[in-house]
Write a protein that holds these residues in place. Structure first.
Motif: not given
Ligand code: TMP
Length: 212
Positions: A184-212
């Motif tokens: 449950e502790d792992i789950e909570k930490q992951l939820q926070e990190m993912v939610l922050e990332c989802v918000k960042k992407c919704h706000n227009g963070e561009p997609l990029s490509q691997l290892w260029l």
């Protein structure tokens, strides 16, 4: 859901040794996001449903033998065959929670002795994750969790080498989570990190490509 019509979903990857708990946590994350009204899907690599995926599956269950380079390229091809649908999903606003990605590809093949640069080359140009969640567990602890030893790579010594190569791949998109905490502790930490990332992407963070 973002109100911005350009808002895209996030590409979130879970990585770690076999038996680190990624698969359970990945599906919980999808449920969590859906519960908040976000569009989210669970993906995994290898994707064993395609014909390339079936070759990989047969290799992993020791039903077929393949040269190390060959299987490496099949794992990579299995990601390439999904690249465009991945991009379409993300651009339509769906967040993808992906159980393993190119980091598994490079760490597992490098652990067999293939050169790391050679291993990275076919991954170049795939979509880069916005966030990599690395569930950190020692190979010894992972091997104590049941169900180990059925597939080709589930051996302690090999997993120790894989862990070393994961270290080399660690970059700024990574967050390391202690996978020995209560679930449950792992789950909570992951939820926070993912939610922050989802918000960042919704706000227009561009997609990029691997290892260029
Ligand atoms: P799974 O147990 O998550 O289905 O993954 C199957 C095994 O395949 C696992 O031991 C990790 C390994 N693997 C690679 O060697 N290369 C790859 O590119 C991927 C995605 C997995």
């Amino acid at each position: 859901q973002g109100c911005n019509s350009n808002s895209r979903g996030a590409l979130v990857v879970l990585e770690g040794l076999d038996r680190c708990g990624k698969t359970t946590q990945s599906s919980r994350l999808v449920q969590y996001l859906e519960g908040l009204g976000h569009s989210a899907e669970l993906w995994r690599f290898p994707d064993r449903t395609t014909s390339v995926g079936q070759m990989i599956s047969s290799y992993l269950s020791n039903k077929s033998q393949l040269d190390d380079h060959t299987i490496h390229l099949l794992f990579s091809a299995n990601r390439w065959e999904k690249r465009s649908s991945m991009e379409t999903k993300l651009k339509s606003g769906t967040t993808l929670i992906v159980d393993r990605y190119s980091y598994s590809g490079v760490a597992f093949s490098s652990a067999k002795g293939l050169g790391i640069e050679w291993c990275k080359a076919p991954e170049v140009g795939l979509l880069a994750p916005d966030l990599v969640l690395y569930l950190n567990i020692s190979p010894e602890k992972a091997s104590e969790r049941g169900g180990y030893g059925c597939e080709r790579y589930e051996q302690l010594e090999f997993q120790s080498k894989v862990a070393q190569y994961y270290q080399v791949l660690h970059d700024s998109s990574w967050k390391v989570i202690d996978a020995c905490q209560p679930m449950e502790d792992i789950e909570k930490q992951l939820q926070e990190m993912v939610l922050e990332c989802v918000k960042k992407c919704h706000n227009g963070e561009p997609l990029s490509q691997l290892w260029l």
